[in-house]
Design an enzyme around this catalytic site. Structure first.
Site, short mmCIF file in Angstrom:
data_model
loop_
_atom_site.label_atom_id
_atom_site.label_comp_id
_atom_site.label_asym_id
_atom_site.label_seq_id
_atom_site.Cartn_x
_atom_site.Cartn_y
_atom_site.Cartn_z
N ASN A 214 70.52 83.11 41.89
CA ASN A 214 71.69 82.23 41.94
C ASN A 214 72.21 82.19 43.37
O ASN A 214 71.64 82.82 44.27
CB ASN A 214 72.77 82.69 40.95
N ARG A 215 73.30 81.47 43.59
CA ARG A 215 73.79 81.24 44.95
C ARG A 215 74.78 82.29 45.44
O ARG A 215 75.46 82.07 46.44
CB ARG A 215 74.42 79.85 45.03
#
Length: 405
Positions: A214-215
């Site tokens: 994920n970011r």
């Protein structure tokens, strides 16, 4: 106050990161330190001596040839009458001068004349930091006894520029100062306490070259670790793959997957406070490939997913070695508070820090955050602020909560 009575000489050199030095002065002073400031000519192009002097509580020193300053203080007294010299930001130019013993302005003269420890927080464009000359100068300064904090990885002031070169955040620098002066562990509101923190994303392998992630940048979790260390705690930071520097004075355990993270967390117990800021992947691939999965000209391969261990629930619901205070994070894109309240009830933790990670929220990967502290007693909404400020406020509240328990 972990720096009460300490004398700190802050040298501000040129660079856009000079604006962060204003916050650094405030952080040092609120911990009881006396801060004197030397500014280079280039630094004055970014922040004014008036602003610096107002925050420091006394005028900034700018010119070695100023007769009034020399008569009153003198560059030798500035260099000697201090417990530590902090250079933040440390530009490539000033580092080059210091590495080669040049002394043609007040800042470089002080660095040559001082016998105090020197802490530098480099800040420059990534290409400048990676340049062979800068590397040589940094290595020479390290050999000469200079200590570094940062630089960190991230986006630069220049458009579309990113990489290693950002100045460390003020709380990271404060923690490094405390470590050098022997004041970080054993003093402060969390003295004698063990704080366990998770940070960053996890990478769940699909095959040896691909993964699910994920970011999450790890900026918030790492800022919390720095703030806890600054509050006097012994800190264990379990970090997924991130591009930010390790906080000073913190024991860091680096992991890749959720399974590695939960194992590292359990190994780090017991702890007085556990703060789970990591954005752990909810699922992993059940049929991970031992070799790189190749295209075969047909439909893509089928991936079967299984749930990852729930680290927050695992620790919050422990019978033995449960930390006295367990705080989780809820990264949501909609119904932020509603989902956080449900997560609080489901996981069994004491508090949830909820934030909006939708594209419009700007929290994931950004430098600011707006959070809601959710407990069984209600919801407390904090204003949008830097992640360092969120960390400091959260650590302060955690100390208060622990004392009540």
């Amino acid at each position: 106050m972990t720096l009460t009575g300490k004398r700190i000489l802050l040298i501000i050199s040129g660079g856009i990161a000079a604006y962060k030095s204003l916050d650094l002065i405030r952080r040092l002073r609120e911990r009881g330190a006396k801060v004197r400031v030397v500014m280079t000519a280039a630094a004055q192009e970014f922040v004014t001596p008036l602003a610096v002097g107002a925050i420091a509580g006394e005028r900034a020193f700018t010119d070695i040839f100023n007769q009034t300053d020399e008569f009153d203080i003198g560059h030798i007294r500035l260099a000697r009458d201090t417990d530590i010299v902090v250079v933040a930001p440390a530009s490539a130019d000033l580092m080059a001068k210091a590495a080669n013993g040049l002394a043609n302005d007040l800042a470089s003269t002080v660095l040559v004349a001082t016998g105090a420890p020197v802490l530098m927080a480099p800040a420059m464009n990534p290409y400048m930091w990676a340049h062979a000359a800068t590397k040589r100068n940094a290595a020479q300064l390290l050999k000469d006894g200079v200590t570094y904090v940062g630089p960190n990885a991230g986006e630069m002031a220049e458009s579309n520029e990113k990489g290693v070169g950002r100045m460390a955040e003020p709380l990271e620098i404060v923690a490094a100062v405390e470590k050098l002066l022997g004041g970080a562990v054993g003093k402060g509101p969390l003295a004698g306490k063990h704080v366990l923190i998770t940070s960053g994303p996890t990478h769940e392998a699909i095959d040896p070259v691909r993964y699910i992630a994920n970011r999450s940048s790890g900026k918030q979790g790492h800022a919390i670790a720095a703030a806890a260390a600054a509050a006097g705690a012994r800190v264990t930071l379990v970090s997924g793959p991130v591009g930010v520097a390790d906080p000073a004075g913190v024991a860091v355990v680096k992991v890749q997957s959720a399974r590695e993270m939960v194992a590292a967390v359990e190994k780090a117990l017991p702890a007085d406070i556990a703060i789970f800021a990591a954005a752990v992947a909810d699922w992993r691939v059940d049929n991970e490939g031992g070799q790189k999965i190749k295209k075969k000209g047909g439909k893509p391969p089928s991936l079967t997913f299984v749930e990852n261990p729930d680290i927050l629930a695992t620790i919050a619901q422990r019978k033995a070695k449960r930390p006295k205070l367990v705080i989780g994070f809820a990264a949501e894109t909609e119904k932020v508070i509603e989902h956080a309240q449900a997560k609080l009830a489901r996981k069994g933790c004491d508090f949830i820090v909820a934030n909006d990670v939708s594209p419009t929220g700007g929290a994931m990967g950004g430098d600011t955050n707006r959070v809601h502290l959710v407990s069984a007693k209600g919801v407390e909404t904090w204003p949008s602020q830097s992640k360092s400020d969120v960390a400091r406020q959260l650590v302060a509240r955690a100390g208060e909560m622990l004392a009540k328990k």
